[in-house]
Write a protein that holds these residues in place. Structure first.
Motif, PDB file in Angstrom:
ATOM      1  N   ARG A 131      64.987   4.624  70.983  1.00 40.68           N
ATOM      2  CA  ARG A 131      64.211   5.781  70.546  1.00 40.68           C
ATOM      3  C   ARG A 131      64.967   7.080  70.785  1.00 40.68           C
ATOM      4  NH1 ARG A 131      58.787   5.804  73.382  1.00 40.68           N
ATOM      5  NH2 ARG A 131      59.045   3.602  73.755  1.00 40.68           N
TER       6      ARG A 131
ATOM      7  N   THR B 201      72.651  -1.159  60.668  1.00 37.56           N
ATOM      8  CA  THR B 201      71.643  -0.866  59.643  1.00 37.56           C
ATOM      9  C   THR B 201      70.344  -0.367  60.268  1.00 37.56           C
ATOM     10  OG1 THR B 201      72.577  -2.539  58.159  1.00 37.56           O
ATOM     11  CG2 THR B 201      70.296  -1.848  57.747  1.00 37.56           C
ATOM     12  N   LEU B 202      69.903  -1.019  61.335  1.00 37.83           N
ATOM     13  CA  LEU B 202      68.651  -0.634  61.970  1.00 37.83           C
ATOM     14  C   LEU B 202      68.730   0.727  62.643  1.00 37.83           C
ATOM     15  CD1 LEU B 202      67.519  -4.035  63.545  1.00 37.83           C
ATOM     16  CD2 LEU B 202      66.485  -2.848  61.620  1.00 37.83           C
ATOM     17  N   LEU B 203      69.915   1.066  63.183  1.00 38.26           N
ATOM     18  CA  LEU B 203      70.065   2.323  63.918  1.00 38.26           C
ATOM     19  C   LEU B 203      70.625   3.452  63.065  1.00 38.26           C
ATOM     20  CD1 LEU B 203      71.533   1.109  67.352  1.00 38.26           C
ATOM     21  CD2 LEU B 203      69.147   1.443  66.702  1.00 38.26           C
ATOM     22  N   ARG B 204      70.663   3.251  61.752  1.00 40.10           N
ATOM     23  CA  ARG B 204      71.366   4.214  60.889  1.00 40.10           C
ATOM     24  C   ARG B 204      70.809   5.632  60.978  1.00 40.10           C
ATOM     25  NH1 ARG B 204      68.304   0.842  57.849  1.00 40.10           N
ATOM     26  NH2 ARG B 204      66.693   1.764  56.499  1.00 40.10           N
ATOM     27  N   THR B 205      69.519   5.786  61.288  1.00 36.80           N
ATOM     28  CA  THR B 205      68.946   7.138  61.385  1.00 36.80           C
ATOM     29  C   THR B 205      69.230   7.791  62.739  1.00 36.80           C
ATOM     30  OG1 THR B 205      66.841   6.259  62.171  1.00 36.80           O
ATOM     31  CG2 THR B 205      67.093   6.558  59.791  1.00 36.80           C
ATOM     32  N   LEU B 206      69.649   6.999  63.728  1.00 39.46           N
ATOM     33  CA  LEU B 206      69.862   7.515  65.077  1.00 39.46           C
ATOM     34  C   LEU B 206      71.331   7.572  65.480  1.00 39.46           C
ATOM     35  CD1 LEU B 206      67.018   5.611  66.981  1.00 39.46           C
ATOM     36  CD2 LEU B 206      66.938   7.896  65.997  1.00 39.46           C
TER      37      LEU B 206
ATOM     38  N   LEU C  26      63.009  -3.448  68.668  1.00 38.50           N
ATOM     39  CA  LEU C  26      63.903  -4.611  68.672  1.00 38.50           C
ATOM     40  C   LEU C  26      63.311  -5.743  69.503  1.00 38.50           C
ATOM     41  CD1 LEU C  26      67.363  -2.819  69.144  1.00 38.50           C
ATOM     42  CD2 LEU C  26      66.383  -3.707  67.017  1.00 38.50           C
TER      43      LEU C  26
ATOM     44  N   VAL D 151      63.009  -1.239  72.765  1.00 37.45           N
ATOM     45  CA  VAL D 151      63.106  -0.372  71.601  1.00 37.45           C
ATOM     46  C   VAL D 151      64.256   0.608  71.829  1.00 37.45           C
ATOM     47  CG1 VAL D 151      60.630  -0.517  71.125  1.00 37.45           C
ATOM     48  CG2 VAL D 151      61.504   1.373  72.500  1.00 37.45           C
TER      49      VAL D 151
ATOM     50  N   THR E 145      61.269   9.172  66.942  1.00 38.98           N
ATOM     51  CA  THR E 145      61.810   8.076  66.135  1.00 38.98           C
ATOM     52  C   THR E 145      62.018   6.861  67.018  1.00 38.98           C
ATOM     53  OG1 THR E 145      62.944   9.667  64.703  1.00 38.98           O
ATOM     54  CG2 THR E 145      63.664   7.363  64.591  1.00 38.98           C
ATOM     55  N   VAL E 146      61.373   5.756  66.662  1.00 45.78           N
ATOM     56  CA  VAL E 146      61.434   4.538  67.475  1.00 45.78           C
ATOM     57  C   VAL E 146      61.863   3.374  66.595  1.00 45.78           C
ATOM     58  CG1 VAL E 146      60.134   2.942  68.928  1.00 45.78           C
ATOM     59  CG2 VAL E 146      59.598   5.386  68.987  1.00 45.78           C
ATOM     60  N   VAL E 147      62.875   2.649  67.053  1.00 47.69           N
ATOM     61  CA  VAL E 147      63.349   1.442  66.362  1.00 47.69           C
ATOM     62  C   VAL E 147      63.016   0.243  67.234  1.00 47.69           C
ATOM     63  CG1 VAL E 147      65.333   0.228  65.402  1.00 47.69           C
ATOM     64  CG2 VAL E 147      65.214   2.733  65.264  1.00 47.69           C
TER      65      VAL E 147
END
Length: 406
Positions: free
Chosen positions: A235, A296-301, A243, A233, A239-241
């Protein structure tokens, strides 16, 4: 109950299986069979122990429901310590209900702790926590209180709560001292050793160092952007994405994080993500697609910026970007993680714990055995797998099962 059975039960409670066998080794009545089974389990002969306990359950009459239920609990504990995790849960549930109905709350609680420990081994932490929350260890004898604290510590370590785990182990050590059972004391010592062993490896700005669990907990609570190679992941604080199901994207994220604040050339990313020796236009096109998905997946981080030579990771808020990896990275790290407890596992139990097919696990074990990294004991269904012993670590031993005399 006659004096020999009582003396054998007391010997087992004190952790003296040989003393118990001296008193009941030549007897074939139901209580003697049960005690012989527990003694053989404490001596490590789990196959013989299981057979004896089953024989005892059949030998007890239809009016001895409590004794039969205790045999089921003893068999479940033998299965747990021999890492035969596919036992029939319904039988243990029925035994627990019988014990509770007859007022044997201590042995009923012991059955529940066995269920929780099995859930812990196969990674079902939420269910283990819910079941554990239903148990109050205060009125139980010291051995059960120690078992409770060991489970609390095990869950806390997997949840990366080092302070909670250490406090539980202190309480477990005190309870084990009160119980005066050598095997229980050894299990608490083993758990303490695990807590003091490096839990992960930190990679930041090209440097590496080992971290203990407390340091991992502090790192995950910090404001750093963490690419967690232990759980796959990315993080930052809460906030955790995830993968886990996107191995290519995680490989790209890790490569970019290891090079931060620098860039990673496109050819290097192609080689790591696609395992291609030479990058052609099709590889470069695929890389652009995968980088777009990662962005796209990491856009908030963070952002993934294109450079002349390749790509670079640019965090939005974090001041540091780090990689958290396993202490020793190995292709079959998950197998070694299970075998690290020092117990012998069946291939079916490993498959259950890893969420893989038994055939896949068996092929992996055969390959590791050929390389001398694991070793097997027994044949057929009795075959068990373990890693070669490591000096300085105490293996987990079988806790004495509930005695028919309780």
């Amino acid at each position: 109950m006659d004096s020999l059975i009582t003396a054998a039960a007391r010997a087992l409670a004190a952790g003296d299986p040989l003393g118990a066998l001296k008193r009941v080794a030549l007897r074939d009545d139901a209580p003697a069979l049960a005690l012989r089974g527990i003694a053989m389990a404490q001596l490590g002969d789990f196959v013989r122990a299981k057979a004896l306990v089953r024989s005892a359950a059949r030998a007890f009459g239809p009016k001895e429901a409590v004794a039969r239920a205790r045999c089921v609990v003893a068999e479940a504990e033998i299965a747990l310590v021999s890492r035969d995790l596919g036992w029939p849960a319904k039988a243990l549930d029925a035994a627990q209900a019988t014990l509770e109905a007859h007022g044997d709350r201590a042995n009923a609680a012991h059955a529940r702790y066995l269920q929780v420990r099995r859930l812990l081994l196969i990674g079902r932490l939420d269910e283990a926590e819910r079941t554990l929350a239903e148990l109050d260890p205060t009125p139980f004898p010291p051995a059960l209180r120690a078992s409770h604290e060991l489970v609390v510590a095990g869950i806390a370590m997997r949840r990366i709560r080092a302070k909670t785990a250490r406090a539980a182990l202190v309480r477990a050590e005190y309870a084990a001292h009160q119980a005066a059972i050598p095997a229980l004391t050894a299990e608490v010592e083993s758990a303490s050793l695990i807590l003091d062993t490096p839990a992960a490896r930190l990679i930041v700005r090209g440097e590496e160092r080992l971290l203990q669990l407390e340091e991992v907990e502090a790192l995950l609570a910090s404001k750093a952007l963490v690419v967690d190679a232990c759980r796959h992941v990315v993080r930052e604080a809460r906030t955790v994405v995830p993968l886990t199901t996107r191995p290519v994207l995680f490989t790209l994220a890790r490569a970019l994080s290891e090079a931060w604040p620098g860039e990673v050339p496109r050819d290097v990313l192609v080689a790591r993500a696609f395992r291609a020796k030479h990058a052609d236009e099709s590889h470069r096109a695929r890389l652009r697609v995968e980088i777009g998905r990662l962005r796209t997946l990491l856009r908030t981080l963070a952002d993934v910026s294109a450079t002349k030579q390749g790509f670079a990771l640019v965090p939005h808020r974090a001041r540091d970007v780090v990689v958290l990896a396993q202490p020793v990275e190995e292709k079959n790290a998950a197998v070694f993680a299970c075998l690290a407890d020092g117990e012998s596992w069946s291939s079916s139990a490993l498959a259950l714990a890893l969420g893989a097919s038994q055939r896949t696990v068996q092929r992996t074990l055969d390959a590791l055995a050929a390389a001398g990294k694991v070793q097997s004991l027994g044949r057929g269904r009795a075959r068990r797998w373990m890693t070669p012993p490591v000096l300085g670590f105490t293996t987990t031993l079988l806790l004495p099962a509930p005695l028919p005399s309780d």
